[in-house]
Design an enzyme around this catalytic site. Structure first.
Site, PDB file in Angstrom:
ATOM      1  N   GLU A 157      -8.613  -4.353  -8.915  1.00 18.88           N
ATOM      2  CA  GLU A 157      -8.954  -5.555  -8.137  1.00 18.88           C
ATOM      3  C   GLU A 157     -10.427  -5.466  -7.765  1.00 18.88           C
ATOM      4  O   GLU A 157     -10.818  -4.665  -6.910  1.00 18.88           O
ATOM      5  CB  GLU A 157      -8.075  -5.609  -6.879  1.00 18.88           C
ATOM      6  N   ASP A 169       2.292   1.648   3.346  1.00 17.91           N
ATOM      7  CA  ASP A 169       3.240   0.612   3.797  1.00 17.91           C
ATOM      8  C   ASP A 169       4.636   1.071   3.377  1.00 17.91           C
ATOM      9  O   ASP A 169       5.616   0.876   4.094  1.00 17.91           O
ATOM     10  CB  ASP A 169       3.003  -0.741   3.092  1.00 17.91           C
ATOM     11  N   HIS A 218     -12.597 -12.875  -3.709  1.00 17.53           N
ATOM     12  CA  HIS A 218     -13.499 -11.847  -4.220  1.00 17.53           C
ATOM     13  C   HIS A 218     -14.417 -12.431  -5.303  1.00 17.53           C
ATOM     14  O   HIS A 218     -15.583 -12.045  -5.404  1.00 17.53           O
ATOM     15  CB  HIS A 218     -12.714 -10.659  -4.768  1.00 17.53           C
ATOM     16  N   HIS A 275       0.883  -1.158   0.000  1.00  8.38           N
ATOM     17  CA  HIS A 275       0.000   0.000   0.000  1.00  8.38           C
ATOM     18  C   HIS A 275       0.924   1.212   0.000  1.00  8.38           C
ATOM     19  O   HIS A 275       2.086   1.112   0.440  1.00  8.38           O
ATOM     20  CB  HIS A 275      -0.882   0.019   1.255  1.00  8.38           C
ATOM     21  N   ASP A 306      -9.842 -14.606   3.357  1.00 13.18           N
ATOM     22  CA  ASP A 306      -8.410 -14.670   3.016  1.00 13.18           C
ATOM     23  C   ASP A 306      -7.741 -15.924   3.590  1.00 13.18           C
ATOM     24  O   ASP A 306      -6.649 -15.857   4.171  1.00 13.18           O
ATOM     25  CB  ASP A 306      -7.666 -13.415   3.521  1.00 13.18           C
TER      26      ASP A 306
HETATM   27  C1  3MF Z   1      -9.329  -6.474   0.284  1.00 13.65           C
HETATM   28  C2  3MF Z   1      -8.054  -6.933  -0.237  1.00 13.65           C
HETATM   29  C3  3MF Z   1      -6.881  -6.074  -0.010  1.00 13.65           C
HETATM   30  C4  3MF Z   1      -6.247  -5.628  -1.299  1.00 13.65           C
HETATM   31  C5  3MF Z   1      -5.071  -4.777  -1.010  1.00 13.65           C
HETATM   32  C6  3MF Z   1      -4.444  -4.213  -2.245  1.00 13.65           C
HETATM   33  C7  3MF Z   1      -5.832  -6.450   2.071  1.00 13.65           C
HETATM   34  O1  3MF Z   1     -10.309  -7.399   0.253  1.00 13.65           O
HETATM   35  O2  3MF Z   1      -7.983  -7.999  -0.799  1.00 13.65           O
HETATM   36  O3  3MF Z   1      -5.931  -6.814   0.739  1.00 13.65           O
HETATM   37  O4  3MF Z   1      -5.852  -6.713  -2.055  1.00 13.65           O
HETATM   38  O5  3MF Z   1      -5.502  -3.739  -0.202  1.00 13.65           O
HETATM   39  O6  3MF Z   1      -5.279  -3.327  -2.862  1.00 13.65           O
HETATM   40 MG    MG Z   2      -6.573  -8.728  -2.109  1.00 13.35          MG
END
Ligand code: 3MF
Ligand code: MG
Length: 343
Positions: free
Chosen positions: A174, A52, A213, A49, A250
């Site tokens: 994404e 980060d 996702h 990020h 996740d």
């Molecule tokens: C949210 C995510 C995030 C994104 C990351 C990069 C924490 O559901 O998956 O991971 O992948 O913020 O944009």
């Molecule tokens: Mg992600």
């Protein structure tokens, strides 16, 4: 054509285990110590990020930000690590309560656009060619609160702005259908790919598919990947697993459904994923219950499971599969796949 696989993750994939219902359960590990673990775990790529890479962005000048990012590049080089992408964290700041690019507040939209520019600058300074846009709060809780046409146009304008601002970078969108918003404006990979067509540089807009996702949209991740591969838009992945339509879990790759994981590995491998430098990102979270001394196993095992599934996929006899497809004996095909997995 086989794929080439190198692995990446983000510093957020090593964490303290807090969730909305409880406090942290592990000690935090400083960023520099996290970097030490990458190679040991078999990873060469780091996902970032913006904050980060350079913490406390709001309180630093542009010059300071670039200086710190340039120093970070040296640290990465020293560790033999490569920055895969930088993503603006457009969901933690008070300016982004109602979203970033689609916020109803003009000042907040301006904040989001500036943050996107800074992200592009950081990406260039740390040698990353890609920006990721996870459009966390670009959506609604109350349908009437945002006009969906205006919102889509605003996301398109943000893309155009950053493509014009920095000609060296590409944007990977994404998609995610919900969480933290109820309805996201870019819920699937088809939406993400279509967004490139709202810009004058669609060849610089691609996507990142996260397994969880796709599952949250009730879609099959390997089919989503196939769609993006057919469009030559699959530029990164976040592999993980997800137990149905719940919060974004996740989980360790393949933890819930190894066959669904196998099919992701298979579509990537069969279509030469990675041969143009694409990474296998593992966006996995440690289980809250793991203790400090065993808090990296989700990364180690996700990679191991990927490689085991790759072995299984490559052991299949393609001629045999073709023959079963030819005779339309899909029940036998099912047995052939499961038998190999259960050995
Ligand atoms: C949210 C995510 C995030 C994104 C990351 C990069 C924490 O559901 O998956 O991971 O992948 O913020 O944009
Ligand atoms: Mg992600």
């Amino acid at each position: 054509m086989q794929g080439t696989f190198r692995f990446s993750f983000g510093p957020w994939n090593i964490h303290e285990g807090a969730d909305p219902f409880g406090p942290e359960v592990r000690k935090s590990i400083p960023f520099n110590e996290k970097l030490e673990y990458y190679k040991k775990l078999g990873f060469d790529g780091v996902q970032f990020h913006d904050d980060d890479a350079v913490p406390d962005l709001n309180n630093k000048t542009h010059e300071q930000i670039i200086k710190e990012a340039t120093e970070l590049k040296k640290v990465l080089d020293d560790h033999g690590l490569v920055a895969e992408f930088v993503a603006p964290r457009l969901w933690m700041d008070p300016h982004t309560i109602d979203g970033g690019f689609t916020s109803n507040c003009p000042k907040c939209r301006e904040y989001a656009l500036n943050r996107l520019k800074t992200t592009a600058d950081i990406a260039s300074a740390i040698g990353a060619k890609n920006i990721v846009l996870w459009l966390a709060r670009e959506g609604t809780y109350i349908r009437e609160s945002k006009d969906p046409v205006t919102a889509t146009e605003r996301i398109g304008e943000a893309l155009q702005m950053v493509l014009d601002y920095n000609k060296d970078i590409r944007v990977m969108i994404e998609s995610k259908p919900n969480e933290p918003v109820d309805h996201a404006f870019i819920p699937t990979i088809g939406h993400a790919i279509a967004m490139g067509l709202m810009t004058n540089a669609p060849d610089r807009v691609g996507c990142l598919i996260e397994s969880a996702h796709a599952i949250l949209a009730n879609l099959c991740p390997s089919e989503e990947m196939g769609f993006a591969l057919a469009h030559k838009k699959l530029w990164s992945v976040h592999l993980n697993d997800q137990n149905g339509l719940k919060f974004d879990q996740d989980q360790t790759f393949g933890m819930v459904d190894p066959r669904r994981a196998l099919n992701q590995v298979r579509v990537l491998d069969k279509h030469g994923y990675g041969n143009n430098g694409e990474w296998i990102g593992l966006d996995v979270k440690v289980l809250r219950t793991q203790k400090d001394d065993v808090c990296l196993k989700h990364l180690e095992y996700s990679r191991k499971i990927f490689l085991r599934l790759l072995e299984i996929s490559r052991s299949f006899d393609d001629a045999k599969i073709e023959e079963l497809i030819g005779t339309r004996d899909y029940e036998e095909l099912n047995w052939y796949i499961l038998d190999a997995m259960l050995k």
